[in-house]
Motif scaffolding. Structure first.
Motif, PDB file in Angstrom:
ATOM      1  N   ASP A  44      -5.192  -3.182 -23.733  1.00 36.44           N
ATOM      2  CA  ASP A  44      -4.325  -3.046 -24.588  1.00 36.44           C
ATOM      3  C   ASP A  44      -3.953  -1.802 -23.816  1.00 36.44           C
ATOM      4  O   ASP A  44      -2.410  -1.976 -24.060  1.00 36.44           O
ATOM      5  N   GLU A  45      -4.474  -0.961 -24.052  1.00 36.72           N
ATOM      6  CA  GLU A  45      -4.161   0.554 -23.236  1.00 36.72           C
ATOM      7  C   GLU A  45      -3.464   0.637 -22.214  1.00 36.72           C
ATOM      8  O   GLU A  45      -1.633   0.994 -22.085  1.00 36.72           O
ATOM      9  N   LYS A  46      -4.069   0.167 -21.322  1.00 34.08           N
ATOM     10  CA  LYS A  46      -3.553  -0.464 -19.943  1.00 34.08           C
ATOM     11  C   LYS A  46      -2.111  -1.259 -19.726  1.00 34.08           C
ATOM     12  O   LYS A  46      -0.670  -0.993 -19.103  1.00 34.08           O
ATOM     13  N   LEU A  47      -1.737  -2.254 -21.032  1.00 38.10           N
ATOM     14  CA  LEU A  47      -0.526  -3.002 -21.011  1.00 38.10           C
ATOM     15  C   LEU A  47       0.617  -2.144 -21.737  1.00 38.10           C
ATOM     16  O   LEU A  47       1.825  -2.347 -21.031  1.00 38.10           O
ATOM     17  N   LYS A  48      -0.116  -1.029 -22.354  1.00 38.77           N
ATOM     18  CA  LYS A  48       0.795  -0.513 -23.519  1.00 38.77           C
ATOM     19  C   LYS A  48       1.468   0.612 -22.190  1.00 38.77           C
ATOM     20  O   LYS A  48       2.826   0.483 -22.545  1.00 38.77           O
ATOM     21  N   ILE A  49       0.892   1.003 -21.022  1.00 33.99           N
ATOM     22  CA  ILE A  49       1.142   1.876 -20.449  1.00 33.99           C
ATOM     23  C   ILE A  49       2.493   1.488 -19.914  1.00 33.99           C
ATOM     24  O   ILE A  49       3.314   2.013 -19.159  1.00 33.99           O
ATOM     25  N   ALA A  50       2.052   0.230 -18.547  1.00 40.67           N
ATOM     26  CA  ALA A  50       2.778  -0.259 -18.047  1.00 40.67           C
ATOM     27  C   ALA A  50       4.575  -0.741 -18.213  1.00 40.67           C
ATOM     28  O   ALA A  50       4.911  -1.325 -18.179  1.00 40.67           O
ATOM     29  N   GLU A  51       3.850  -1.515 -20.039  1.00 40.67           N
ATOM     30  CA  GLU A  51       5.171  -1.747 -20.880  1.00 40.67           C
ATOM     31  C   GLU A  51       6.443  -0.361 -20.760  1.00 40.67           C
ATOM     32  O   GLU A  51       7.198  -0.839 -20.547  1.00 40.67           O
ATOM     33  N   GLU A  52       5.425   1.250 -20.762  1.00 39.21           N
ATOM     34  CA  GLU A  52       6.638   1.906 -21.300  1.00 39.21           C
ATOM     35  C   GLU A  52       7.128   2.810 -19.561  1.00 39.21           C
ATOM     36  O   GLU A  52       8.230   2.547 -19.864  1.00 39.21           O
ATOM     37  N   ALA A  53       6.847   2.272 -18.758  1.00 38.88           N
ATOM     38  CA  ALA A  53       6.966   2.121 -17.191  1.00 38.88           C
ATOM     39  C   ALA A  53       8.068   1.337 -17.469  1.00 38.88           C
ATOM     40  O   ALA A  53       9.084   2.068 -16.330  1.00 38.88           O
ATOM     41  N   ALA A  54       7.993  -0.124 -17.606  1.00 42.89           N
ATOM     42  CA  ALA A  54       8.896  -0.806 -17.693  1.00 42.89           C
ATOM     43  C   ALA A  54      10.332  -0.411 -18.154  1.00 42.89           C
ATOM     44  O   ALA A  54      11.348  -0.959 -17.614  1.00 42.89           O
ATOM     45  N   THR A  55       9.968   0.067 -19.223  1.00 39.91           N
ATOM     46  CA  THR A  55      11.241  -0.163 -20.176  1.00 39.91           C
ATOM     47  C   THR A  55      11.570   1.307 -19.265  1.00 39.91           C
ATOM     48  O   THR A  55      12.904   1.408 -19.298  1.00 39.91           O
ATOM     49  N   LYS A  56      11.179   2.355 -18.922  1.00 41.82           N
ATOM     50  CA  LYS A  56      11.576   3.534 -18.328  1.00 41.82           C
ATOM     51  C   LYS A  56      12.525   3.249 -17.238  1.00 41.82           C
ATOM     52  O   LYS A  56      13.891   3.805 -17.007  1.00 41.82           O
ATOM     53  N   LEU A  57      12.014   2.486 -16.285  1.00 38.87           N
ATOM     54  CA  LEU A  57      12.488   1.535 -15.282  1.00 38.87           C
ATOM     55  C   LEU A  57      13.971   0.866 -15.278  1.00 38.87           C
ATOM     56  O   LEU A  57      14.898   1.100 -15.130  1.00 38.87           O
ATOM     57  N   ALA A  58      13.763  -0.080 -16.713  1.00 37.90           N
ATOM     58  CA  ALA A  58      14.933  -0.694 -16.716  1.00 37.90           C
ATOM     59  C   ALA A  58      16.116  -0.183 -17.626  1.00 37.90           C
ATOM     60  O   ALA A  58      17.182  -0.218 -17.249  1.00 37.90           O
TER      61      ALA A  58
END
Length: 177
Positions: A44-58
């Motif tokens: 869940d923590e890895k998923l949260k980090i990946a989602e935050e990175a995706a949001t920044k890139l988006a």
């Protein structure tokens, strides 16, 4: 017993050694799953980090897309003016949407062929002549950024004449170079 062995060979390989090899691979895969030390919380923590990175890139993509859409709209509009569509207005419209692999917004092209007319989605209402000149305008804007060896224009000269035909011919010559 022979029937069971025959069915196993049919399912997992032509020989008993293939069946035994498959069995060994499955044991190793099961052991790997059982010994994995990744908990649901860690995932869940890895998923949260990946989602935050995706949001920044988006967000970066959206900001760049917004700036590019304004510049592209102006450049295509100027080309249309040169192609004897002096009151035409080309617009790129970005509409927020649920995130896809293409970003956070949908991109649509609109054309207002003449002052006082409503803007229309290009795919819905532009005439053949307008589409041909719009296509030429876009190719002229993009020729340095996206060079291609061959460009086909279907009936680019249909229903035009005089000054418009001269301008279209010059633009085609420019693209040809």
């Amino acid at each position: 017993r022979l029937k069971e062995l025959h069915e196993l060979k049919k399912k997992y390989g032509p020989s008993l050694s293939d069946v035994l090899s498959w069995k060994e691979k499955q044991k190793q895969a099961l052991k790997a799953y059982q010994t994995a030390n990744v908990s649901e919380d860690e995932l869940d923590e890895k998923l949260k980090i990946a989602e935050e990175a995706a949001t920044k890139l988006a967000q970066v993509v959206s900001k760049n897309r917004q700036m590019a859409s304004v510049a592209f709209s102006k450049a295509v509009t100027l080309e249309l003016m040169q192609l004897n569509m002096p009151s035409a207005l080309f617009e790129v419209e970005l509409t927020k949407q649920e995130r896809t692999n293409a970003g956070d917004e949908a991109v649509e092209f609109f054309l207002t062929p003449n002052r006082g007319e409503p803007k229309v989605l290009i795919q819905d209402a532009a005439s053949g002549g307008e589409l041909a000149r719009l296509s030429l305008a876009i190719k002229c804007v993009m020729m340095d950024k996206n060079p291609v060896g061959t460009i086909l224009f279907d009936e680019i000269d249909a229903n035009i004449g005089g000054q418009t035909a001269t301008v279209v011919g010059k633009k085609l010559a420019q693209l040809g170079k």
